[in-house]
Design a protein around this motif. Sequence first.
Motif, mmCIF file in Angstrom:
data_model
loop_
_atom_site.group_PDB
_atom_site.id
_atom_site.type_symbol
_atom_site.label_atom_id
_atom_site.label_comp_id
_atom_site.label_asym_id
_atom_site.label_seq_id
_atom_site.Cartn_x
_atom_site.Cartn_y
_atom_site.Cartn_z
ATOM 1 N N LEU A 184 0.658 -3.942 25.830
ATOM 2 C CA LEU A 184 0.500 -2.616 25.239
ATOM 3 C C LEU A 184 -0.523 -1.843 26.067
ATOM 4 C CD1 LEU A 184 1.544 -1.063 22.727
ATOM 5 C CD2 LEU A 184 -0.551 -1.752 21.562
ATOM 6 N N VAL A 185 -0.082 -0.720 26.624
ATOM 7 C CA VAL A 185 -0.970 0.132 27.419
ATOM 8 C C VAL A 185 -1.534 1.202 26.494
ATOM 9 C CG1 VAL A 185 -1.173 1.608 29.446
ATOM 10 C CG2 VAL A 185 0.415 -0.335 29.467
ATOM 11 N N ILE A 186 -2.861 1.215 26.358
ATOM 12 C CA ILE A 186 -3.524 2.018 25.329
ATOM 13 C C ILE A 186 -4.309 3.165 25.965
ATOM 14 C CG2 ILE A 186 -5.168 1.946 23.406
ATOM 15 C CD1 ILE A 186 -4.629 -1.051 23.200
ATOM 16 N N PRO A 187 -4.161 4.389 25.438
ATOM 17 C CA PRO A 187 -4.961 5.519 25.941
ATOM 18 C C PRO A 187 -6.416 5.397 25.488
ATOM 19 C CG PRO A 187 -3.631 6.214 24.076
ATOM 20 C CD PRO A 187 -3.206 4.801 24.380
ATOM 21 N N MET A 188 -7.310 6.026 26.255
ATOM 22 C CA MET A 188 -8.743 5.965 25.963
ATOM 23 C C MET A 188 -9.292 7.363 25.691
ATOM 24 S SD MET A 188 -9.395 2.677 26.555
ATOM 25 C CE MET A 188 -11.148 2.493 26.878
ATOM 26 N N ARG A 189 -10.149 7.440 24.687
ATOM 27 C CA ARG A 189 -10.969 8.637 24.483
ATOM 28 C C ARG A 189 -12.363 8.306 25.010
ATOM 29 N NH1 ARG A 189 -11.172 10.351 18.496
ATOM 30 N NH2 ARG A 189 -12.332 12.091 19.425
ATOM 31 N N ASN A 190 -12.753 8.997 26.071
ATOM 32 C CA ASN A 190 -14.014 8.698 26.746
ATOM 33 C C ASN A 190 -15.106 9.707 26.414
ATOM 34 O OD1 ASN A 190 -13.591 6.381 28.768
ATOM 35 N ND2 ASN A 190 -11.787 7.664 29.112
ATOM 36 N N HIS A 249 -10.789 15.936 30.364
ATOM 37 C CA HIS A 249 -10.145 16.165 31.653
ATOM 38 C C HIS A 249 -10.892 15.335 32.705
ATOM 39 C CE1 HIS A 249 -8.023 19.427 29.635
ATOM 40 N NE2 HIS A 249 -9.202 19.803 29.144
ATOM 41 N N THR A 250 -10.926 15.786 33.947
ATOM 42 C CA THR A 250 -11.701 15.151 35.037
ATOM 43 C C THR A 250 -11.292 13.700 35.280
ATOM 44 O OG1 THR A 250 -13.552 16.443 34.088
ATOM 45 C CG2 THR A 250 -14.020 15.199 36.071
ATOM 46 N N GLY A 251 -10.137 13.275 34.751
ATOM 47 C CA GLY A 251 -9.682 11.901 34.948
ATOM 48 C C GLY A 251 -10.038 10.960 33.831
ATOM 49 N N TRP A 252 -10.804 11.451 32.860
ATOM 50 C CA TRP A 252 -11.208 10.604 31.735
ATOM 51 C C TRP A 252 -10.563 11.020 30.406
ATOM 52 C CZ3 TRP A 252 -14.973 11.179 35.632
ATOM 53 C CH2 TRP A 252 -15.505 9.993 36.136
ATOM 54 N N GLY A 253 -9.615 11.915 30.437
ATOM 55 C CA GLY A 253 -8.936 12.331 29.212
ATOM 56 C C GLY A 253 -7.840 11.349 28.817
ATOM 57 N N MET A 254 -7.350 11.459 27.581
ATOM 58 C CA MET A 254 -6.315 10.546 27.090
ATOM 59 C C MET A 254 -5.049 10.596 27.937
ATOM 60 S SD MET A 254 -6.302 10.568 22.949
ATOM 61 C CE MET A 254 -6.193 12.360 22.840
ATOM 62 N N ILE A 257 -11.730 4.105 21.592
ATOM 63 C CA ILE A 257 -12.906 4.943 21.839
ATOM 64 C C ILE A 257 -13.813 4.230 22.836
ATOM 65 C CG2 ILE A 257 -14.882 6.112 20.828
ATOM 66 C CD1 ILE A 257 -12.193 7.130 19.804
ATOM 67 N N HIS A 258 -14.200 4.936 23.875
ATOM 68 C CA HIS A 258 -15.122 4.374 24.862
ATOM 69 C C HIS A 258 -16.376 5.234 24.924
ATOM 70 C CE1 HIS A 258 -15.841 2.893 29.275
ATOM 71 N NE2 HIS A 258 -16.739 2.436 28.421
ATOM 72 N N PHE A 259 -17.485 4.699 24.417
ATOM 73 C CA PHE A 259 -18.778 5.369 24.537
ATOM 74 C C PHE A 259 -19.330 5.021 25.911
ATOM 75 C CE2 PHE A 259 -18.402 4.668 19.845
ATOM 76 C CZ PHE A 259 -18.200 6.001 19.516
ATOM 77 N N ASN A 260 -18.882 5.771 26.887
ATOM 78 C CA ASN A 260 -19.089 5.470 28.295
ATOM 79 C C ASN A 260 -20.535 5.786 28.711
ATOM 80 O OD1 ASN A 260 -18.424 4.962 31.063
ATOM 81 N ND2 ASN A 260 -16.332 5.596 30.637
ATOM 82 N N TYR A 261 -20.719 6.213 29.929
ATOM 83 C CA TYR A 261 -22.063 6.389 30.483
ATOM 84 C C TYR A 261 -22.929 7.302 29.613
ATOM 85 C CZ TYR A 261 -19.812 4.404 34.564
ATOM 86 O OH TYR A 261 -19.107 3.582 35.408
ATOM 87 N N ILE A 262 -24.141 6.849 29.359
ATOM 88 C CA ILE A 262 -25.085 7.597 28.535
ATOM 89 C C ILE A 262 -25.632 8.801 29.297
ATOM 90 C CG2 ILE A 262 -27.316 7.499 27.364
ATOM 91 C CD1 ILE A 262 -26.734 4.521 26.856
ATOM 92 N N ASP A 263 -25.983 8.578 30.557
ATOM 93 C CA ASP A 263 -26.596 9.642 31.361
ATOM 94 C C ASP A 263 -26.328 9.391 32.833
ATOM 95 O OD1 ASP A 263 -28.351 7.545 32.000
ATOM 96 O OD2 ASP A 263 -29.872 8.228 30.579
ATOM 97 N N ILE A 264 -26.781 10.311 33.671
ATOM 98 C CA ILE A 264 -26.557 10.199 35.112
ATOM 99 C C ILE A 264 -27.259 8.966 35.683
ATOM 100 C CG2 ILE A 264 -26.987 11.317 37.348
ATOM 101 C CD1 ILE A 264 -26.649 14.012 35.916
ATOM 102 N N LYS A 265 -28.416 8.652 35.174
ATOM 103 C CA LYS A 265 -29.157 7.477 35.640
ATOM 104 C C LYS A 265 -28.316 6.214 35.496
ATOM 105 C CE LYS A 265 -33.342 4.788 34.666
ATOM 106 N NZ LYS A 265 -34.564 4.706 33.821
ATOM 107 N N GLN A 266 -27.682 6.028 34.343
ATOM 108 C CA GLN A 266 -26.848 4.846 34.126
ATOM 109 C C GLN A 266 -25.623 4.879 35.032
ATOM 110 O OE1 GLN A 266 -24.491 4.507 30.528
ATOM 111 N NE2 GLN A 266 -25.087 2.360 30.291
#
Length: 279
Positions: free
Chosen positions: A114-120, A129-134, A178-187
């Motif tokens: 099963l290929v699952i879409p991600m909300r980033n 958008h920018t490549g991280w949209g569903m 749901i992906h709680f991805n990068y917190i900030d630029i440092k990470q």
Amino acid sequence: MNKEKLKVGRISVIINTLNESSNITDVIDNVIDWVEEVIVVDMFSDDGTAEMARKAGAQVYSHERLGYADPARAYAVSLASQEYVLLLDADERIPFELAKKLVDFSHSREVDVLVIPMRNFLFGKEIKHTGWGMNNDFHPRFFKKISMVFSAEVHNFMHIVPGAKVIHMKPDPLNAMIHFNYIDIKQFVYKMNNYTNAEVKKIRSTNFKKAFALAIVEFLRRFIKMRGYKDGWHGVVLSTLMSVYVLLSHFKFMESRKGLDAPELYKSESRKIINDFKE
């Protein structure tokens, strides 16, 4: 709160971790009531992640520490006892409606992969958008154990067995992880350093002209083609960071071909300076 109770799916949840004390309890709580087992493979975290995972009810194993989790996942999947595997990162969550579908699939057995879409979410905002949209970000995270093989290639480590029945879920919030991805630029920059070390292995040849050309293409691909401009400030920053990712990978490749041994050079020069005081 959803009062509907899910039946238990024939599913092994796999979570690879390194210093995820801020996420590990929540990700286990998210799934433990509707799957047969939760397996955490920890890379010798020093923030108590493994202990917290055990306390939350997971089986915990260890793997050597690496700069990224992909090569350790094959080992983690080999530990699964159930027919179906669900791969999760500690900063990912499964909404209730998606969980219902995964449980149903595990009992009907009608799908192999099963290929699952991600909300980033990046830098405190959902990126559409920018490549991280569903519509752009899909991953084969739910699969029969026998339907997937693994390699050590970063960001391309899973390969579907030929002939497997694959279903691509529609990019709808009710189907998305749901992906709680990068917190900030440092990470982002910290992890980029590790990932680009692995990217070097995929480069066969390069030069400055090629490196800068590919970086420009990457920026335009994300900002224009993938409509990163619609993400505002986030789109500009993320498109730029990904172009830097390309440059850094190629610069590291060039460096590896120079054969320079900086520590040895510095040690040699240091001894020369010290010897001047002894003559």
